[in-house]
Motif scaffolding. Structure first.
Motif, PDB file in Angstrom:
ATOM      1  N   VAL A 440       0.834  -1.207   0.000  1.00 45.35           N
ATOM      2  CA  VAL A 440       0.000   0.000   0.000  1.00 45.35           C
ATOM      3  C   VAL A 440       0.868   1.256   0.000  1.00 45.35           C
ATOM      4  O   VAL A 440       0.518   2.274  -0.623  1.00 45.35           O
ATOM      5  CB  VAL A 440      -0.956   0.001   1.209  1.00 45.35           C
ATOM      6  N   LEU A 441       2.020   1.212   0.686  1.00 49.63           N
ATOM      7  CA  LEU A 441       2.924   2.370   0.715  1.00 49.63           C
ATOM      8  C   LEU A 441       3.519   2.627  -0.660  1.00 49.63           C
ATOM      9  O   LEU A 441       3.536   3.775  -1.145  1.00 49.63           O
ATOM     10  CB  LEU A 441       4.046   2.132   1.732  1.00 49.63           C
ATOM     11  N   ILE A 443       2.458   1.693  -3.624  1.00 48.82           N
ATOM     12  CA  ILE A 443       1.445   2.123  -4.591  1.00 48.82           C
ATOM     13  C   ILE A 443       1.104   3.595  -4.378  1.00 48.82           C
ATOM     14  O   ILE A 443       0.974   4.366  -5.339  1.00 48.82           O
ATOM     15  CB  ILE A 443       0.181   1.234  -4.477  1.00 48.82           C
ATOM     16  N   SER A 444       0.984   4.020  -3.123  1.00 50.66           N
ATOM     17  CA  SER A 444       0.725   5.439  -2.833  1.00 50.66           C
ATOM     18  C   SER A 444       1.869   6.312  -3.324  1.00 50.66           C
ATOM     19  O   SER A 444       1.653   7.415  -3.852  1.00 50.66           O
ATOM     20  CB  SER A 444       0.523   5.639  -1.320  1.00 50.66           C
ATOM     21  N   PHE A 445       3.089   5.830  -3.162  1.00 47.68           N
ATOM     22  CA  PHE A 445       4.279   6.545  -3.638  1.00 47.68           C
ATOM     23  C   PHE A 445       4.209   6.728  -5.146  1.00 47.68           C
ATOM     24  O   PHE A 445       4.421   7.831  -5.672  1.00 47.68           O
ATOM     25  CB  PHE A 445       5.521   5.749  -3.226  1.00 47.68           C
ATOM     26  N   TRP A 446       3.919   5.650  -5.873  1.00 45.17           N
ATOM     27  CA  TRP A 446       3.813   5.737  -7.332  1.00 45.17           C
ATOM     28  C   TRP A 446       2.676   6.660  -7.758  1.00 45.17           C
ATOM     29  O   TRP A 446       2.813   7.431  -8.711  1.00 45.17           O
ATOM     30  CB  TRP A 446       3.598   4.346  -7.921  1.00 45.17           C
ATOM     31  N   MET A 447       1.543   6.572  -7.062  1.00 44.15           N
ATOM     32  CA  MET A 447       0.401   7.427  -7.404  1.00 44.15           C
ATOM     33  C   MET A 447       0.744   8.897  -7.221  1.00 44.15           C
ATOM     34  O   MET A 447       0.404   9.742  -8.063  1.00 44.15           O
ATOM     35  CB  MET A 447      -0.810   7.041  -6.549  1.00 44.15           C
ATOM     36  N   ALA A 448       1.424   9.216  -6.115  1.00 46.46           N
ATOM     37  CA  ALA A 448       1.799  10.612  -5.854  1.00 46.46           C
ATOM     38  C   ALA A 448       2.730  11.146  -6.931  1.00 46.46           C
ATOM     39  O   ALA A 448       2.687  12.332  -7.282  1.00 46.46           O
ATOM     40  CB  ALA A 448       2.449  10.730  -4.478  1.00 46.46           C
ATOM     41  N   GLU A 462      -5.296   1.836  -7.412  1.00 44.40           N
ATOM     42  CA  GLU A 462      -4.687   0.894  -6.483  1.00 44.40           C
ATOM     43  C   GLU A 462      -4.571  -0.495  -7.094  1.00 44.40           C
ATOM     44  O   GLU A 462      -3.569  -1.200  -6.870  1.00 44.40           O
ATOM     45  CB  GLU A 462      -5.492   0.831  -5.184  1.00 44.40           C
ATOM     46  N   ILE A 580       5.964  14.293  -2.529  1.00 45.13           N
ATOM     47  CA  ILE A 580       6.093  13.409  -1.365  1.00 45.13           C
ATOM     48  C   ILE A 580       7.036  14.065  -0.361  1.00 45.13           C
ATOM     49  O   ILE A 580       8.175  14.399  -0.700  1.00 45.13           O
ATOM     50  CB  ILE A 580       6.625  12.022  -1.755  1.00 45.13           C
ATOM     51  N   ASP A 582       8.001  12.697   3.203  1.00 47.63           N
ATOM     52  CA  ASP A 582       7.813  11.589   4.141  1.00 47.63           C
ATOM     53  C   ASP A 582       8.648  11.840   5.382  1.00 47.63           C
ATOM     54  O   ASP A 582       9.879  11.790   5.346  1.00 47.63           O
ATOM     55  CB  ASP A 582       8.229  10.269   3.479  1.00 47.63           C
TER      56      ASP A 582
END
Length: 584
Positions: A440-441, A443-448, A462, A580, A582
């Motif tokens: 999940v992390l 995928i969120s990174f790629w989406m951002a 997702e 991002i 983080d």
């Protein structure tokens, strides 16, 4: 080598230029013509980028040209994102209105005039810069590429042979016994069985196949043995010719059609218990495999095909036995192999100081025999501690390319990736070695970062991201999967695969610390490796002034993060396009 994903970035910019919102903004703000010209120019360049990416490895001018193009593309992304953001931010009409009416409500506002003027100048500047780059493309004799054609850069087609000196191989006895045992098993379902050996490049799959192929028990078990290196192109006709050469020797089949070849092949194998090694298979087209397999099925019960591949998808398509995943060598075996490659017989005992450094060198090899042999061979006859320390402290990707057999082997896995996955993979180098990714992390990174491409079938981003992870897992680029809770799992990158990601992500993706002096101009993704936050907050803030156009800031070490909001505020104010930040 970040130029290797220029094609994917250009594709993303073209997609944004074609969006309904950008077209409407362009029309209303008087930059429609500029945006259309930008799109037309980029389209002509985009068509040549596959060829340019392939040729850049041997042509520095093309590599520099791609680097300049990348800077324009990133600026274009930033401009288009700012259009999106400003238009959507100013929407004041009731929800449910059309995109067109929302945008027009913003454009009619007096506050938009200054923004409109500024953005008009930026678009014009982009078009002028892109025109200059487009004018240079004629210098390189580039050809139009096909988007779904895989670009594989290699100096020559790989070729292997079956000979191995068993006394030179260390640490594969158990693996050999396992495969020999499988080869001697009979199958109740079909005459010919397929055993796939899977692992990353350089792990020793071909070497293991050679050990098995030449084992006396195997030689006595099969009446016919054949070795064929498949490599990149799974051409059924070519493979049939190679198999026939192995059986018949000097007979010439060069002018035969596939129809003429199939009969002698089936006749030669009929009733014979054979072993066929298909080395270095990349093909995932099941129809091609079935076409070849049909011609091999007349062998006697107990016939075997041994396949080596980096891709689990190949094992799934071809295998009738469970795939045999090859693991790295133990530290003890790595050290034995390293000593064999770095010293003459008995010489290691005279250099205990070098052996201590060697212990640290082999740790970076992460169990990969090719890496151990390559680094050991680089140090053969070098007895100055400084040479050994230099290798110990250098990243694998920093070694001289003409000596770097490790990267040469690993790069084939990168070039085999679909273009939309190359940047996704390379940017995993933002995270530290041995980092435990959560699906999940990531995928969120790629989406951002805007790296997940819509399939056009209303699929959730997702779900598309999950398919990306599964593809990288199937290619042995991710490993060590652990299921946590339903739908959430973790995995890691092999250390050498992480080095591969670094190689292709630099200079745009780098790891720094707050005292770093040499910072690439084009850096966009920054990981901080500091183990402590600077004693004075102003030191961290002053360091930010050295960075421009940063999109990612990540802190690799746990419990290292800003002590106040001033750092976060500075990042948001300075880096307008940051995606991002983080701080965990």
């Amino acid at each position: 080598m970040a130029e290797s994903f220029a094609f994917a970035i250009a594709e993303g910019v073209l997609g944004k230029l074609g969006s309904a919102l950008i077209q409407e903004v362009g029309l209303a703000w008087g930059v429609k013509t500029e945006l259309e010209e930008l799109k037309d120019t980029l389209s002509t360049i985009h068509a040549l980028l596959l060829d340019a990416e392939e040729k850049q490895a041997t042509n520095r001018q093309i590599s520099d040209w791609l680097g300049k193009l990348k800077l324009v593309l990133y600026d274009a992304e930033d401009v288009l994102d700012e259009f999106d953001y400003e238009a959507l931010r100013q929407q004041v009409v009731a929800s449910g209105s059309s995109i067109t009416s929302k945008v027009r409500s913003f454009i009619s506002s007096p506050k938009s005039l200054a923004f409109r003027l500024k953005m008009g100048h930026r678009v014009k500047n982009l078009r002028e810069r892109l025109d200059k780059i487009a004018a240079d493309k004629s210098k390189f004799n580039l050809s139009v590429g096909i988007a779904n054609t895989r670009v594989v850069q290699r100096e020559r087609q790989r070729e292997t042979h079956s000979f191995v000196r068993a006394s030179d191989i260390i640490g594969r006895d158990d693996d050999k016994e396992n495969i020999v045992g499988l080869l001697k098993q009979s199958s109740d379902t079909e005459n010919v069985s397929v055993i796939p050996i899977v692992g990353i490049g350089g792990l020793g799959k071909t070497t293991l196949a050679k050990l098995v192929y030449n084992d006396e028990r195997v030689v006595g078990h099969f009446s016919i043995k054949m070795w064929v290196c498949v490599s990149d192109e799974f051409d059924v006709k070519k493979l049939v010719k190679e198999i026939l050469k192995e059986i018949k020797g000097d007979e010439n089949y060069s002018d035969f059609s596939l129809q003429q070849l199939q009969s002698p092949l089936r006749n030669a194998l009929a009733g014979e218990k054979f072993l066929l090694v298909l080395d270095d298979v990349w093909n995932t087209d099941r129809e091609k495999w079935l076409e070849l397999k049909d011609l091999l099925m007349d062998g006697a019960i107990g016939s075997k095909i041994l396949v080596t591949t980096r891709k689990k998808a190949v094992a799934s398509i071809m295998g009738t036995f469970p795939m045999q995943e090859l693991r790295g060598l133990s530290l003890e075996d790595c050290l034995s192999l390293f000593v064999k490659c770095a010293f003459k017989d008995g010489e290691d005992e005279q250099h205990p100081n070098l052996l201590k450094i060697g212990d640290q060198i082999i740790e970076k090899c992460a169990g990969v025999p090719l890496a151990v042999r390559s680094l050991g061979s680089l140090l053969y006859s070098k007895r100055d501690e400084r040479d050994w320390v230099s290798i110990k402290e250098s990243g694998i990707w920093k070694l001289e390319q003409d000596e770097n057999r490790i990267m040469a082997a690993l790069k084939l896995s990168y070039y085999d990736l679909p273009h939309h996955l190359r940047q996704c993979f390379a940017l995993c180098s933002v995270f530290a070695k041995d980092f435990e990714f959560a699906n999940v992390l990531l995928i969120s990174f790629w989406m951002a970062q805007g790296l997940i491409q819509s399939s056009g079938q209303n699929a959730r981003m997702e779900d598309i991201g999950e398919s990306y992870i599964n593809e990288l897992l199937s290619r042995s680029l991710f490993q060590d999967v652990k299921q946590n809770v339903q739908g959430v799992y973790s995995f890691k990158m092999h250390d050498l695969v992480h080095d591969l990601a670094i190689f292709f992500a630099q200079p745009e993706c780098v790891t720094l610390h707050f005292h770093s002096k040499d910072i690439p101009e084009r850096v966009q993704h920054v990981s901080f490796s500091d183990i402590d936050w600077p004693e004075e907050e102003f030191e961290a803030l002053r360091f930010l002034e050295k960075l421009n156009n940063v999109r990612t800031i990540d802190f690799q070490m746990q419990n290292v993060a800003p002590r106040s909001n001033s750092f976060v505020t500075a990042c948001v104010l300075r880096f307008k396009c940051i995606r991002i930040l983080d701080l965990t």
